[in-house]
Enzyme design. Sequence first.
Site, PDB file in Angstrom:
ATOM      1  N   ASP A 127       9.385   5.261 -80.151  1.00 25.32           N
ATOM      2  CA  ASP A 127      10.248   6.254 -79.509  1.00 25.32           C
ATOM      3  C   ASP A 127      10.087   6.100 -78.005  1.00 25.32           C
ATOM      4  OD1 ASP A 127      11.924   8.578 -79.212  1.00 25.32           O
ATOM      5  OD2 ASP A 127      10.123   9.717 -78.735  1.00 25.32           O
ATOM      6  N   SER A 128      10.998   6.731 -77.262  1.00 24.52           N
ATOM      7  CA  SER A 128      10.905   6.717 -75.808  1.00 24.52           C
ATOM      8  C   SER A 128       9.636   7.427 -75.323  1.00 24.52           C
ATOM      9  CB  SER A 128      12.127   7.408 -75.219  1.00 24.52           C
ATOM     10  OG  SER A 128      12.245   8.706 -75.775  1.00 24.52           O
ATOM     11  N   CYS A 158      13.793   7.218 -82.290  1.00 28.87           N
ATOM     12  CA  CYS A 158      14.514   7.747 -81.132  1.00 28.87           C
ATOM     13  C   CYS A 158      16.025   7.755 -81.390  1.00 28.87           C
ATOM     14  CB  CYS A 158      14.193   6.846 -79.937  1.00 28.87           C
ATOM     15  SG  CYS A 158      14.988   7.320 -78.411  1.00 28.87           S
ATOM     16  N   GLU A 215       9.220  19.813 -74.166  1.00 36.19           N
ATOM     17  CA  GLU A 215       8.005  19.214 -73.598  1.00 36.19           C
ATOM     18  C   GLU A 215       7.197  20.227 -72.798  1.00 36.19           C
ATOM     19  OE1 GLU A 215       8.675  15.343 -71.949  1.00 36.19           O
ATOM     20  OE2 GLU A 215       8.977  14.631 -74.003  1.00 36.19           O
ATOM     21  N   CYS A 232      18.285  14.331 -81.897  1.00 41.33           N
ATOM     22  CA  CYS A 232      17.299  13.899 -80.904  1.00 41.33           C
ATOM     23  C   CYS A 232      15.920  14.301 -81.434  1.00 41.33           C
ATOM     24  CB  CYS A 232      17.595  14.577 -79.560  1.00 41.33           C
ATOM     25  SG  CYS A 232      16.274  14.438 -78.348  1.00 41.33           S
ATOM     26  N   HIS A 245      13.383  15.614 -80.279  1.00 41.78           N
ATOM     27  CA  HIS A 245      12.766  16.874 -79.872  1.00 41.78           C
ATOM     28  C   HIS A 245      13.367  18.113 -80.542  1.00 41.78           C
ATOM     29  CE1 HIS A 245      11.318  14.176 -76.824  1.00 41.78           C
ATOM     30  NE2 HIS A 245      10.683  15.121 -76.152  1.00 41.78           N
TER      31      HIS A 245
HETATM   32  N1  DGL Z   1      13.631  10.315 -77.897  1.00 38.46           N
HETATM   33  C1  DGL Z   1      14.890  10.651 -77.271  1.00 38.46           C
HETATM   34  C2  DGL Z   1      15.950  10.798 -78.362  1.00 38.46           C
HETATM   35  O1  DGL Z   1      15.672  11.059 -79.513  1.00 38.46           O
HETATM   36  C3  DGL Z   1      14.769  11.929 -76.450  1.00 38.46           C
HETATM   37  C4  DGL Z   1      13.964  11.774 -75.181  1.00 38.46           C
HETATM   38  C5  DGL Z   1      14.579  10.776 -74.210  1.00 38.46           C
HETATM   39  O2  DGL Z   1      15.632  11.046 -73.602  1.00 38.46           O
HETATM   40  O3  DGL Z   1      14.011   9.687 -74.087  1.00 38.46           O
HETATM   41  O4  DGL Z   1      17.110  10.616 -78.070  1.00 38.46           O
END
Ligand code: DGL
Length: 274
Positions: free
Chosen positions: A10-11, A73, A152, A190, A192
Amino acid sequence: MDNRPIGVFDSGLGGLTGVRELRKQLPGEDIVYFGDTGRVPYGSRSHETILQYARQDIAFLLSQNVKCIMAACGTVSSTYPAEEAAQLPVPYLGVVTAAARRAARATRSRKIGVIGTAATIRSHSYEQLLRRLVPGAEITARPCPLFVPLVESGYVDGSAPDRQQVTRLVIAQYLEEIRAAGVDTLVLGCTHYPLLAGMIGEYMGPSVTLIDPGSAAADDLSQLLSSKGLRANRTQGTTHFFVSDVPDSFVQTADLFLGEYRGGTAEQICIDKY
Ligand code: DGL
């Protein structure tokens, strides 16, 4: 049978919502997780940058001898091309396909809402898939850029009432149009957003089904491993965490996403080498 680890990336740390689901559904599997904490967020970046980052993340996981790769992600899953994924030496699964399939099964009215990062919504990844899976689907999609920093910062379900009040205001502002469209299914597109599922569910009402992509992808991955004879034959697996920035705050933030599946130490790697 294959005891090599599952690779998840993931990012940042949001993809740990996917790891939580994998731990629940596949407790015997080892998992290698990479969170690109040094370059997060991806969701506000260009297509080219996201693609370059995704390729490096995948190359790192392949160097860890993984047996399959799950892009937890939403932004990467919306950007990384299926043709390129098909060329990888191990099976690849993105959250978008899994979540779109679950949404298609859930909807009765064919009115579906999709929320995600700016890059995910701009890519139209969900719309394209959903229109194929649900002929005549009416899709209302919108980016919710403030949700990631809110999560976050701990403004999540179950946090202090004043924090939840702030989040509820943002939810009402972002989701007004989707609620007015009368959707019966909403994709939380997403990593989060599942941490806001309680408050989002309250705003949308009990008749709306919320789709958690991490959970849908864990289901699909479980089926994929079984169908390819790639399941591990042990009862308890481990998870190794790698990040691209200093791992200091990892444990605290990771536990927010992992729920009862506590994190542990994380190792820092240099992602630019991949
Ligand atoms: N992990 C990213 C997503 O699911 C969210 C956080 C980001 O913008 O990197 O799209």
